[in-house]
Design a protein around this motif. Structure first.
Motif, PDB file in Angstrom:
ATOM      1  N   LEU A 224       0.844  -1.188   0.000  1.00  0.00           N
ATOM      2  CA  LEU A 224       0.000   0.000   0.000  1.00  0.00           C
ATOM      3  C   LEU A 224       0.884   1.245   0.000  1.00  0.00           C
ATOM      4  O   LEU A 224       2.009   1.223   0.504  1.00  0.00           O
ATOM      5  CB  LEU A 224      -0.904   0.018   1.237  1.00  0.00           C
ATOM      6  N   PRO A 225       0.394   2.343  -0.556  1.00  0.00           N
ATOM      7  CA  PRO A 225       1.212   3.558  -0.606  1.00  0.00           C
ATOM      8  C   PRO A 225       1.395   4.195   0.762  1.00  0.00           C
ATOM      9  O   PRO A 225       0.667   3.902   1.711  1.00  0.00           O
ATOM     10  CB  PRO A 225       0.407   4.482  -1.534  1.00  0.00           C
ATOM     11  N   ILE A 226       2.373   5.077   0.851  1.00  0.00           N
ATOM     12  CA  ILE A 226       2.626   5.880   2.044  1.00  0.00           C
ATOM     13  C   ILE A 226       2.310   7.324   1.669  1.00  0.00           C
ATOM     14  O   ILE A 226       2.998   7.922   0.838  1.00  0.00           O
ATOM     15  CB  ILE A 226       4.081   5.743   2.515  1.00  0.00           C
ATOM     16  N   LEU A 227       1.270   7.882   2.280  1.00  0.00           N
ATOM     17  CA  LEU A 227       0.756   9.187   1.871  1.00  0.00           C
ATOM     18  C   LEU A 227       0.557  10.101   3.077  1.00  0.00           C
ATOM     19  O   LEU A 227       0.075   9.668   4.124  1.00  0.00           O
ATOM     20  CB  LEU A 227      -0.586   9.034   1.158  1.00  0.00           C
ATOM     21  N   GLY A 228       0.911  11.369   2.898  1.00  0.00           N
ATOM     22  CA  GLY A 228       0.587  12.367   3.905  1.00  0.00           C
ATOM     23  C   GLY A 228       1.733  12.713   4.831  1.00  0.00           C
ATOM     24  O   GLY A 228       2.877  12.890   4.403  1.00  0.00           O
ATOM     25  N   GLU A 229       1.433  12.786   6.108  1.00  0.00           N
ATOM     26  CA  GLU A 229       2.374  13.297   7.104  1.00  0.00           C
ATOM     27  C   GLU A 229       3.644  12.465   7.185  1.00  0.00           C
ATOM     28  O   GLU A 229       3.676  11.291   6.796  1.00  0.00           O
ATOM     29  CB  GLU A 229       1.705  13.323   8.477  1.00  0.00           C
ATOM     30  N   SER A 230       4.685  13.102   7.735  1.00  0.00           N
ATOM     31  CA  SER A 230       5.950  12.433   8.042  1.00  0.00           C
ATOM     32  C   SER A 230       6.370  12.874   9.441  1.00  0.00           C
ATOM     33  O   SER A 230       5.704  13.706  10.055  1.00  0.00           O
ATOM     34  CB  SER A 230       7.010  12.833   7.013  1.00  0.00           C
ATOM     35  N   PRO A 231       7.472  12.351   9.973  1.00  0.00           N
ATOM     36  CA  PRO A 231       7.934  12.823  11.284  1.00  0.00           C
ATOM     37  C   PRO A 231       8.377  14.290  11.261  1.00  0.00           C
ATOM     38  O   PRO A 231       8.551  14.896  12.317  1.00  0.00           O
ATOM     39  CB  PRO A 231       9.115  11.902  11.598  1.00  0.00           C
ATOM     40  N   LEU A 232       8.584  14.843  10.074  1.00  0.00           N
ATOM     41  CA  LEU A 232       9.020  16.231   9.935  1.00  0.00           C
ATOM     42  C   LEU A 232       7.835  17.086   9.510  1.00  0.00           C
ATOM     43  O   LEU A 232       7.115  16.745   8.571  1.00  0.00           O
ATOM     44  CB  LEU A 232      10.155  16.333   8.916  1.00  0.00           C
ATOM     45  N   SER A 233       7.606  18.182  10.184  1.00  0.00           N
ATOM     46  CA  SER A 233       6.372  18.961  10.012  1.00  0.00           C
ATOM     47  C   SER A 233       6.201  19.535   8.613  1.00  0.00           C
ATOM     48  O   SER A 233       5.067  19.776   8.189  1.00  0.00           O
ATOM     49  CB  SER A 233       6.331  20.097  11.039  1.00  0.00           C
ATOM     50  N   ASN A 234       7.287  19.771   7.900  1.00  0.00           N
ATOM     51  CA  ASN A 234       7.175  20.376   6.571  1.00  0.00           C
ATOM     52  C   ASN A 234       7.609  19.413   5.457  1.00  0.00           C
ATOM     53  O   ASN A 234       8.058  19.837   4.390  1.00  0.00           O
ATOM     54  CB  ASN A 234       7.977  21.677   6.482  1.00  0.00           C
ATOM     55  N   LEU A 235       7.459  18.111   5.716  1.00  0.00           N
ATOM     56  CA  LEU A 235       7.738  17.104   4.700  1.00  0.00           C
ATOM     57  C   LEU A 235       6.514  16.210   4.537  1.00  0.00           C
ATOM     58  O   LEU A 235       6.050  15.604   5.503  1.00  0.00           O
ATOM     59  CB  LEU A 235       8.947  16.250   5.086  1.00  0.00           C
ATOM     60  N   THR A 236       6.000  16.136   3.321  1.00  0.00           N
ATOM     61  CA  THR A 236       4.859  15.277   2.997  1.00  0.00           C
ATOM     62  C   THR A 236       5.361  14.081   2.194  1.00  0.00           C
ATOM     63  O   THR A 236       6.228  14.215   1.328  1.00  0.00           O
ATOM     64  CB  THR A 236       3.811  16.056   2.174  1.00  0.00           C
ATOM     65  N   LEU A 237       4.795  12.901   2.488  1.00  0.00           N
ATOM     66  CA  LEU A 237       5.206  11.670   1.818  1.00  0.00           C
ATOM     67  C   LEU A 237       4.212  11.289   0.723  1.00  0.00           C
ATOM     68  O   LEU A 237       2.991  11.346   0.932  1.00  0.00           O
ATOM     69  CB  LEU A 237       5.320  10.532   2.836  1.00  0.00           C
ATOM     70  N   ALA A 238       4.739  10.884  -0.419  1.00  0.00           N
ATOM     71  CA  ALA A 238       3.899  10.453  -1.549  1.00  0.00           C
ATOM     72  C   ALA A 238       4.659   9.379  -2.312  1.00  0.00           C
ATOM     73  O   ALA A 238       5.187   9.606  -3.403  1.00  0.00           O
ATOM     74  CB  ALA A 238       3.580  11.639  -2.466  1.00  0.00           C
ATOM     75  N   THR A 239       4.704   8.193  -1.726  1.00  0.00           N
ATOM     76  CA  THR A 239       5.518   7.134  -2.318  1.00  0.00           C
ATOM     77  C   THR A 239       4.907   5.766  -2.022  1.00  0.00           C
ATOM     78  O   THR A 239       3.873   5.655  -1.376  1.00  0.00           O
ATOM     79  CB  THR A 239       6.964   7.212  -1.790  1.00  0.00           C
ATOM     80  N   GLY A 240       5.558   4.708  -2.513  1.00  0.00           N
ATOM     81  CA  GLY A 240       5.117   3.348  -2.226  1.00  0.00           C
ATOM     82  C   GLY A 240       3.881   2.914  -2.971  1.00  0.00           C
ATOM     83  O   GLY A 240       3.173   2.010  -2.530  1.00  0.00           O
ATOM     84  N   HIS A 241       3.614   3.491  -4.130  1.00  0.00           N
ATOM     85  CA  HIS A 241       2.393   3.172  -4.868  1.00  0.00           C
ATOM     86  C   HIS A 241       2.428   1.802  -5.528  1.00  0.00           C
ATOM     87  O   HIS A 241       1.415   1.335  -6.046  1.00  0.00           O
ATOM     88  CB  HIS A 241       2.129   4.246  -5.936  1.00  0.00           C
ATOM     89  N   TYR A 242       3.580   1.177  -5.558  1.00  0.00           N
ATOM     90  CA  TYR A 242       3.758  -0.180  -6.087  1.00  0.00           C
ATOM     91  C   TYR A 242       3.189  -0.311  -7.504  1.00  0.00           C
ATOM     92  O   TYR A 242       3.649   0.346  -8.412  1.00  0.00           O
ATOM     93  CB  TYR A 242       3.159  -1.204  -5.117  1.00  0.00           C
ATOM     94  N   ARG A 243       2.158  -1.139  -7.714  1.00  0.00           N
ATOM     95  CA  ARG A 243       1.619  -1.378  -9.055  1.00  0.00           C
ATOM     96  C   ARG A 243       0.574  -0.345  -9.476  1.00  0.00           C
ATOM     97  O   ARG A 243       0.057  -0.405 -10.593  1.00  0.00           O
ATOM     98  CB  ARG A 243       0.947  -2.764  -9.105  1.00  0.00           C
ATOM     99  N   ASN A 244       0.263   0.596  -8.599  1.00  0.00           N
ATOM    100  CA  ASN A 244      -0.885   1.460  -8.847  1.00  0.00           C
ATOM    101  C   ASN A 244      -0.549   2.945  -8.935  1.00  0.00           C
ATOM    102  O   ASN A 244      -1.411   3.792  -8.705  1.00  0.00           O
ATOM    103  CB  ASN A 244      -1.935   1.227  -7.751  1.00  0.00           C
ATOM    104  N   GLY A 245       0.683   3.269  -9.270  1.00  0.00           N
ATOM    105  CA  GLY A 245       1.065   4.677  -9.354  1.00  0.00           C
ATOM    106  C   GLY A 245       0.311   5.450 -10.416  1.00  0.00           C
ATOM    107  O   GLY A 245      -0.118   6.585 -10.185  1.00  0.00           O
ATOM    108  N   ILE A 246       0.143   4.850 -11.601  1.00  0.00           N
ATOM    109  CA  ILE A 246      -0.590   5.527 -12.668  1.00  0.00           C
ATOM    110  C   ILE A 246      -2.047   5.708 -12.259  1.00  0.00           C
ATOM    111  O   ILE A 246      -2.615   6.803 -12.381  1.00  0.00           O
ATOM    112  CB  ILE A 246      -0.500   4.729 -13.984  1.00  0.00           C
ATOM    113  N   LEU A 247      -2.656   4.657 -11.765  1.00  0.00           N
ATOM    114  CA  LEU A 247      -4.048   4.726 -11.329  1.00  0.00           C
ATOM    115  C   LEU A 247      -4.242   5.782 -10.244  1.00  0.00           C
ATOM    116  O   LEU A 247      -5.196   6.562 -10.283  1.00  0.00           O
ATOM    117  CB  LEU A 247      -4.495   3.351 -10.811  1.00  0.00           C
ATOM    118  N   LEU A 248      -3.347   5.829  -9.263  1.00  0.00           N
ATOM    119  CA  LEU A 248      -3.557   6.668  -8.086  1.00  0.00           C
ATOM    120  C   LEU A 248      -3.031   8.093  -8.225  1.00  0.00           C
ATOM    121  O   LEU A 248      -3.190   8.892  -7.303  1.00  0.00           O
ATOM    122  CB  LEU A 248      -2.912   6.012  -6.864  1.00  0.00           C
TER     123      LEU A 248
END
Length: 362
Positions: free
Chosen positions: A307-331
């Motif tokens: 499953l993807p990793i989306l949204g918050e991170s441990p750092l207040s001004n860093l957003t995560l948008a990764t780990g989409h695996y087989r569904n990056g185009i779809l998502l």
């Protein structure tokens, strides 16, 4: 010297560009740093928009995928209007042929919009299938987009038209942080700082930040319909067992894909190509006479739960948008919409709670 910018997207693939475009449309000033756009996972994918053909079980992931599929017509139309280019979006539907009949219970429990074609019906619906095929599921709402040849280029041009600063050949070596905030990025082009940062480097995300994202190699190939064919033999995607066959409107047919946990090992292999060709010809035998066009490989960004990793991170001004695996185009459309809204307005859709990085901290 520190170069200061407002929002910095690290990664110039489909997801990174889609987020940059949504933020720029909201009034942000966005910079995209891309080491090598040709390494993006978009170049290994076949471009299927297939939440139902993939048989994702009822879950927040299925909801996310269905919401993204619903955005695709408007999203691609918007990109085409801004860029003047085509995305290759084609709501052609997906047929999933099978070699073994499913149980009567599974046939009866499918959603209403799906159709089951039994025996001769599936061969009438799609001529040319193997005699081994005994039936098939028809997913009329699934679709495809030509990610390699048109979508990625359309996104790049759209971003530039809107004023996004696309910096290619810029490799981020380190995300420097202090007191739970990113202070700047160390790159091969000097230090770069911003107000907010988005990590969208796909399979390489784990190299820049402590996330369980790793590469899953995929090999693919394409063939071309011979000029002697008076019409296309396929006008829909075939999603078979361990194989998918994706026709394009101009006669190209994309075949994929292997799934190999071999790190960043490059190149296509004889075994990979043999597996793809054997499975494809078994499903749709006419392909054995079609000329080969191209072979390639790439790396999907996988996570332990796929499953993807989306949204918050441990750092207040860093957003995560990764780990989409087989569904990056779809998502890509829903990822861009949800994260741009979160960053720009502070409003977070409740579905993002299911894709936080913290689920791996148990």
């Amino acid at each position: 010297m520190l170069e200061k910018r407002e929002i910095i997207v690290i990664g110039g693939g489909v997801v990174g560009l889609a987020i940059a475009i949504e933020l720029q449309l909201r009034g942000a000033s966005v910079t995209v740093l891309s080491r090598n756009p040709g390494e993006a996972a978009a170049f290994v994918a076949a471009g299927m928009i297939a939440p139902q053909a993939e048989q994702i079980p009822p879950s927040p992931m299925l909801e996310l995928c269905l919401r993204s599929r619903a955005l695709y017509p408007h999203w691609t139309r918007k990109l085409e209007e801004i860029s003047g280019l085509e995305t290759g979006y084609w709501p052609c539907g997906i047929l999933a042929p099978v070699y073994k009949l499913p149980s009567a219970t599974s046939v009866g429990n499918e959603p209403m919009e799906l159709q089951w074609y039994d025996g001769s019906k599936v061969h009438q619906f799609q001529p040319g299938l193997s005699e081994e095929v005994v039936g098939g599921w028809w997913y009329p709402q699934d679709a495809q987009v030509d990610n390699r040849r048109t979508l990625i280029r359309c996104l790049q041009v759209t971003a530039r038209e809107l004023g996004v600063d696309l910096c290619e050949g810029v490799a981020v070596g380190e995300i420097v942080n202090d007191k739970q905030q990113v202070t700047h990025l160390i790159t091969n082009n000097g230090n770069i700082g911003g107000e907010h940062y988005i990590l969208a480097t796909g399979a390489w995300a784990g190299q820049l930040f402590p996330l369980p994202v790793y590469p899953q190699k995929g090999q693919m190939l394409s063939v071309r319909v011979p000029p002697s064919e008076l019409e296309l033999p396929l006008n829909r995607v075939l999603f078979g067992e361990d194989i998918y066959i994706v026709p394009r409107r101009d006669g190209l047919i994309v075949i994929g894909a292997t799934s190999e946990n071999v790190g960043f090992t490059p190149e296509v292999t004889p075994q990979g190509m043999n597996t793809l060709l054997s499975n494809a010809i078994r499903l749709f035998p006419v392909l054995k006479d079609f000329p080969l066009e191209e072979f390639w490989w790439g790396y999907r960004p996988a996570t332990p739960d796929e499953l993807p990793i989306l949204g918050e991170s441990p750092l207040s001004n860093l957003t995560l948008a990764t780990g989409h695996y087989r569904n990056g185009i779809l998502l890509a459309p829903i990822t861009a919409a949800l994260l741009a809204e979160r960053i720009w307005t502070g409003k977070e859709d409740s579905i993002l709670a299911h894709f936080r990085y913290t689920r791996f901290e148990q």
